[in-house]
Design an enzyme around this catalytic site. Structure first.
Site, PDB file in Angstrom:
ATOM      1  N   GLU A 169       0.800  -1.238   0.000  1.00 42.84           N
ATOM      2  CA  GLU A 169       0.000   0.000   0.000  1.00 42.84           C
ATOM      3  C   GLU A 169       0.827   1.280   0.000  1.00 42.84           C
ATOM      4  OE1 GLU A 169      -2.657  -0.502   3.325  1.00 42.84           O
ATOM      5  OE2 GLU A 169      -3.607  -2.265   2.456  1.00 42.84           O
ATOM      6  N   ASN A 211       2.093  -5.255  -3.151  1.00 45.48           N
ATOM      7  CA  ASN A 211       0.682  -5.533  -2.869  1.00 45.48           C
ATOM      8  C   ASN A 211      -0.064  -4.227  -2.594  1.00 45.48           C
ATOM      9  OD1 ASN A 211      -1.363  -7.625  -2.235  1.00 45.48           O
ATOM     10  ND2 ASN A 211      -1.245  -6.855  -0.128  1.00 45.48           N
ATOM     11  N   HIS A 248     -10.268  -5.752  -2.578  1.00 44.33           N
ATOM     12  CA  HIS A 248     -11.347  -5.569  -1.600  1.00 44.33           C
ATOM     13  C   HIS A 248     -12.472  -4.833  -2.311  1.00 44.33           C
ATOM     14  CE1 HIS A 248      -9.284  -6.958   1.965  1.00 44.33           C
ATOM     15  NE2 HIS A 248      -8.230  -6.235   1.635  1.00 44.33           N
ATOM     16  N   GLU A 277      -6.516 -10.480  -1.441  1.00 47.63           N
ATOM     17  CA  GLU A 277      -7.358 -10.209  -0.259  1.00 47.63           C
ATOM     18  C   GLU A 277      -8.821 -10.079  -0.676  1.00 47.63           C
ATOM     19  OE1 GLU A 277      -5.778  -6.962   2.095  1.00 47.63           O
ATOM     20  OE2 GLU A 277      -3.709  -7.589   1.767  1.00 47.63           O
ATOM     21  N   ASP A 279     -12.590  -9.884  -1.186  1.00 45.36           N
ATOM     22  CA  ASP A 279     -13.909  -9.951  -0.543  1.00 45.36           C
ATOM     23  C   ASP A 279     -14.822  -9.000  -1.313  1.00 45.36           C
ATOM     24  OD1 ASP A 279     -12.834  -7.538   0.470  1.00 45.36           O
ATOM     25  OD2 ASP A 279     -12.744  -8.264   2.524  1.00 45.36           O
TER      26      ASP A 279
END
Ligand code: G2I
Length: 443
Positions: A169, A211, A248, A277, A279
């Site tokens: 990030e 990432n 996400h 990750e 979702d």
């Protein structure tokens, strides 16, 4: 810091595996029930992903849930890759400067490796979840502390972590395309490549990833900025192997229709892509299915990790974004994902004459352990296995063995004894590392 291209330094060259390979979970445990004479569809996410060119299907895992049998039943049945959700972060692993604590992370790694699941390390350098001592630092003291952290943690998990989120990030949201302001960024724009070089030194066999979130939409300035960084790293020989798209699709961020373009564009730079990750708010079947199909369409998309198992395990449990409900029941999105994996046309044998492997951990003694490897997609094959020093291989069977790379690379060739070979590894004081498959080549 040297700007020389990776591989020219006097240390083992990072293996840039061209042919797709895989180290997958215990097929015997997670595989489909096979009816005589039929090719039954795989019945779990991990087994099905493994059949699609050796991909993985993984989940974030929290150490404090490993005692919950409802949780571990699903984990062990469905997934063949694990990412510690918080336990490898800087505040967890170096709570006081120079004092490293690995208990919870080690528990997750042990749980995974003993079941043939691969581990993604998350994360070595990040502006967030820094311990107080690091938050208070700046300048060269912070730069050195960050590099020491990368070195120490990557060394501790050497031979156990298949991929590292080396840097997490580091780019700003919004339209600027700029780096995120942080204490790490203020140590100099080269902090990211410095972290990658330190990780490469500490664990030359791990695949090193950048990432981030909100790099899913190809048109976003943030996506373009990360793309240009990766392109620059590849041009200058900074050791980067992969990009992780967190994906996400929660909190107002949606699955973008150009997601496949983003995956394939990063892949075209010569890096693997991972969905790290995932979702999705309210777990719509369509969006989950689209993500799976997009990954299967890009040969360098190596796998998908969902950010938790049950909705109650999610960091955004209020959005019910996962594949299992809070009671551990499969949701419609689970069936959509499994069906998409099973229907995938991604070949078992990757283009270019590759083959795939599945690793089954064998008996563990006090001083040594066995491993067996089953090859699919080729009847004659060459498999390269990286062994982490000081471990050594004492015996091999059902293949002809040769050695390279200071005896840390075992090459096994088929010798007419079938498609499962094995070997015994002496721990020599390192009981935790496990062999990492580097390549599988037909012929
Ligand atoms: O925020 C979602 C993810 C975004 N990408 C990086 C990931 O590392 C991040 O994961 C989340 C975890 O899922 C949360 O579990 O990272 C959060 C922290 O940035 C995690 O939250 C923390 C809470 O902030 C702590 O108060 C809590 O003690 O979880 C800890 C353990 O439950």
């Amino acid at each position: 810091m040297s700007d020389e291209p990776a591989g020219t330094a006097g240390r083992p060259r990072r293996l840039r595996v061209v042919l797709v390979t895989s180290t997958v979970g215990l097929l015997a445990m997670v595989g489909a029930a096979v009816l005589p004479g039929t090719a039954a569809a795989a019945s779990t996410l991990g087994a099905s992903a493994a059949e699609r060119g050796g991909r993985y299907f993984g989940t974030a895992v929290a150490a404090n849930k490993l005692n919950d049998s409802a949780y571990t039943t699903i984990l062990n049945r469905e997934f063949n890759q694990v990412t510690p959700e918080n336990e490898m972060k800087i505040d967890a692993t170096e709570p006081q400067q120079g004092q490293f604590t690995y208990g919870n992370a080690d528990r997750i790694v042990q749980h995974a490796l003993s079941r043939g699941m691969r581990v993604r390390g998350h994360t070595l350098a990040w502006h967030s979840q820094q311990p107080g001592w690091m938050q208070a630092m700046s300048g060269s003291a912070l730069r050195n502390a960050m590099l020491n952290h990368v070195t120490q943690v990557a060394t501790h998990f050497r031979g156990k972590v298949a991929w590292w989120d080396v840097v997490n990030e580091a780019y700003a949201d919004g339209g600027s395309g700029a780096r995120r302001d942080s204490n790490l960024q203020r140590t100099g724009n080269d902090w990211i490549e410095a972290a990658f070089r330190a990780a490469d030194q500490a664990d030359p066999n791990a695949q090193l990833c950048y990432n981030d979130y909100n790099i899913d939409n190809w048109n976003d300035a943030k996506t373009q900025a990360v793309y240009r960084m990766v392109q620059d790293f590849k041009n200058r020989g900074v050791p980067i192997d992969c990009v992780g798209l967190q994906s996400h699709f929660t909190g107002g961020s949606n699955y973008p229709s150009n997601y496949r373009t983003t995956l394939s564009s990063f892949a075209a730079l010569g890096v693997d892509v991972h969905i790290t990750e995932l979702d999705i708010r309210n777990a719509p079947s369509d969006a989950y299915r689209n993500v799976v199909n997009d990954c299967l369409a890009v040969s360098r998309c190596k796998g998908i990790t969902v950010w938790g198992i049950r909705d109650s395990d999610s960091w955004r449990s209020g959005e019910s974004p996962l594949l299992f409900d809070s009671g551990g029941n499969k949701k419609p999105a689970y069936n959509a994902v499994l069906t998409a994996l099973n229907n995938g046309t991604a070949p078992t044998t990757p283009p270019g004459g590759g083959c795939t492997t599945s690793v089954t951990p064998g008996t563990v003694w006090g001083d040594r352990y066995n491993t067996s490897v089953t090859v699919s997609g080729a009847s004659t094959w060459t498999v390269v296995v990286a062994i982490t020093r000081p471990q050594t291989v004492s015996t091999t069977w059902n293949g002809s063995a040769s050695w390279d790379g200071g005896n840390s690379l075992l090459t096994m060739r088929s010798n007419g004894s079938g498609n499962t070979f094995g070997f015994t590894t002496m721990m020599n004081g390192n009981s935790g590392a496990r062999p990492q498959i580097r390549s599988c080549t037909a012929g």
